[in-house]
Motif scaffolding. Structure first.
Motif, mmCIF file in Angstrom:
data_model
loop_
_atom_site.group_PDB
_atom_site.id
_atom_site.type_symbol
_atom_site.label_atom_id
_atom_site.label_comp_id
_atom_site.label_asym_id
_atom_site.label_seq_id
_atom_site.Cartn_x
_atom_site.Cartn_y
_atom_site.Cartn_z
ATOM 1 N N THR A 122 2.986 -1.653 4.063
ATOM 2 C CA THR A 122 3.128 -1.936 2.628
ATOM 3 C C THR A 122 1.788 -2.332 2.018
ATOM 4 O O THR A 122 1.434 -1.872 0.923
ATOM 5 C CB THR A 122 4.166 -3.056 2.412
ATOM 6 O OG1 THR A 122 5.410 -2.640 2.992
ATOM 7 C CG2 THR A 122 4.372 -3.337 0.936
ATOM 8 N N PHE A 126 -0.259 -0.696 -1.098
ATOM 9 C CA PHE A 126 -0.722 -1.489 -2.235
ATOM 10 C C PHE A 126 -2.228 -1.318 -2.435
ATOM 11 O O PHE A 126 -2.706 -1.174 -3.560
ATOM 12 C CB PHE A 126 -0.393 -2.966 -2.037
ATOM 13 C CG PHE A 126 1.056 -3.333 -2.216
ATOM 14 C CD1 PHE A 126 2.002 -2.410 -2.614
ATOM 15 C CD2 PHE A 126 1.471 -4.631 -1.979
ATOM 16 C CE1 PHE A 126 3.341 -2.763 -2.770
ATOM 17 C CE2 PHE A 126 2.803 -5.002 -2.139
ATOM 18 C CZ PHE A 126 3.742 -4.063 -2.534
ATOM 19 N N CYS A 130 -4.066 0.079 -5.736
ATOM 20 C CA CYS A 130 -5.032 -0.763 -6.449
ATOM 21 C C CYS A 130 -6.382 -0.068 -6.548
ATOM 22 O O CYS A 130 -7.045 -0.113 -7.592
ATOM 23 C CB CYS A 130 -5.193 -2.116 -5.750
ATOM 24 S SG CYS A 130 -3.752 -3.186 -5.896
ATOM 25 N N LEU A 139 -5.754 -6.466 -5.466
ATOM 26 C CA LEU A 139 -4.874 -6.436 -4.290
ATOM 27 C C LEU A 139 -4.254 -7.797 -3.961
ATOM 28 O O LEU A 139 -3.039 -7.856 -3.717
ATOM 29 C CB LEU A 139 -5.611 -5.865 -3.073
ATOM 30 C CG LEU A 139 -4.803 -5.771 -1.781
ATOM 31 C CD1 LEU A 139 -3.576 -4.878 -1.959
ATOM 32 C CD2 LEU A 139 -5.676 -5.236 -0.648
ATOM 33 N N LYS A 142 -1.403 -8.386 -6.227
ATOM 34 C CA LYS A 142 -0.324 -7.427 -5.946
ATOM 35 C C LYS A 142 0.467 -7.889 -4.721
ATOM 36 O O LYS A 142 1.705 -7.864 -4.729
ATOM 37 C CB LYS A 142 -0.936 -6.035 -5.705
ATOM 38 C CG LYS A 142 0.077 -4.949 -5.447
ATOM 39 C CD LYS A 142 0.839 -4.615 -6.699
ATOM 40 C CE LYS A 142 1.790 -3.466 -6.489
ATOM 41 N NZ LYS A 142 2.760 -3.355 -7.572
ATOM 42 N N ILE A 143 -0.237 -8.313 -3.681
ATOM 43 C CA ILE A 143 0.433 -8.801 -2.474
ATOM 44 C C ILE A 143 1.267 -10.028 -2.802
ATOM 45 O O ILE A 143 2.430 -10.135 -2.398
ATOM 46 C CB ILE A 143 -0.599 -9.106 -1.366
ATOM 47 C CG1 ILE A 143 -1.212 -7.798 -0.850
ATOM 48 C CG2 ILE A 143 0.045 -9.882 -0.219
ATOM 49 C CD1 ILE A 143 -2.407 -7.988 0.056
ATOM 50 N N ASP A 146 4.390 -8.852 -5.072
ATOM 51 C CA ASP A 146 5.365 -7.831 -4.667
ATOM 52 C C ASP A 146 5.677 -7.726 -3.179
ATOM 53 O O ASP A 146 6.680 -7.127 -2.817
ATOM 54 C CB ASP A 146 4.903 -6.455 -5.162
ATOM 55 C CG ASP A 146 4.966 -6.328 -6.673
ATOM 56 O OD1 ASP A 146 5.749 -7.060 -7.304
ATOM 57 O OD2 ASP A 146 4.227 -5.487 -7.224
ATOM 58 N N SER A 193 4.351 0.366 -5.472
ATOM 59 C CA SER A 193 2.930 0.064 -5.348
ATOM 60 C C SER A 193 2.175 0.346 -6.643
ATOM 61 O O SER A 193 1.138 -0.237 -6.902
ATOM 62 C CB SER A 193 2.290 0.853 -4.205
ATOM 63 O OG SER A 193 2.347 2.228 -4.453
#
Length: 196
Positions: A122, A126, A130, A139, A142-143, A146, A193
């Motif tokens: 995953t 991502f 990104c 990033l 995002k981590i 999500d 993503s």
């Protein structure tokens, strides 16, 4: 009846060939030959095709006006250059670490996959999204936003896939089986993503 089922399961796990009747038989035998000659390259090609097809479907679902070729090639590369070698190593090592295939061992393998292997796949998705968007500096956010949600969603899908693969599929063909299952999951990851 119970002995027959046990014998079938043992044969399915130990066989290193796909036995497919009918029209698909020649495709399966060609795949087996390729796996015997170059297993990693065969897994890489299979993963690349399936990941690329998944992203093409995801773009259709998003109703993008013009297909994003860079995104498609990136997802294809993730399948062939990252997922295939990672799955090749992961399934070989997890089987070496936990060689038995009782219920407890299968559940342990599935749990370890959810804890280690799944999040890494995953995060690679991502990172690729990104990098194509605002850059890798986004990033960590995002981590944070999500990753947990994706992993929780995966709990409704991957443990079942892992259970079937470890219980019934010969080790050499687990990545192929997982690739088939990942067709749907990769669509989900492609959509997730790229979500802001």
């Amino acid at each position: 009846m119970r002995r027959k089922l046990a014998a079938l399961l043992l044969a399915a796990r130990s066989a290193n060939a796909l036995r497919v009747p009918g029209a698909l038989g020649s495709i399966a035998s060609t795949y087996v030959k390729c796996m015997n000659q170059a297993p990693l390259a065969t897994k890489a090609a299979t993963s690349a095709v399936i990941f690329g097809a998944s992203d093409a479907c995801a773009q259709k679902l998003e109703r993008v006006e013009k297909p994003d070729a860079t995104r498609l090639l990136t997802t294809t590369a993730i399948g062939g250059l990252y997922f295939a070698p990672a799955a090749h190593v992961w399934y070989a090592q997890i089987t070496r670490l936990i060689p038995k295939n009782g219920l407890k061992e299968i559940l342990s393998k599935a749990m370890l996959g959810q804890i280690f292997f799944g999040p890494l796949v995953t995060i690679v998705f991502f990172a690729a999204a990104c990098a194509q968007g605002e850059g890798l500096k986004t990033l960590p956010a995002k981590i944070k936003n999500d990753l947990l949600a994706v992993q929780v969603a995966g709990l409704g899908f991957w443990p079942f896939v892992d259970f079937i693969s470890f219980a019934l599929v010969p080790i050499a063909y687990i990545p192929l089986f997982v690739n088939g299952a990942s067709f749907v999951w990769t669509i989900f990851l492609s959509l997730k993503s790229r979500k802001a």
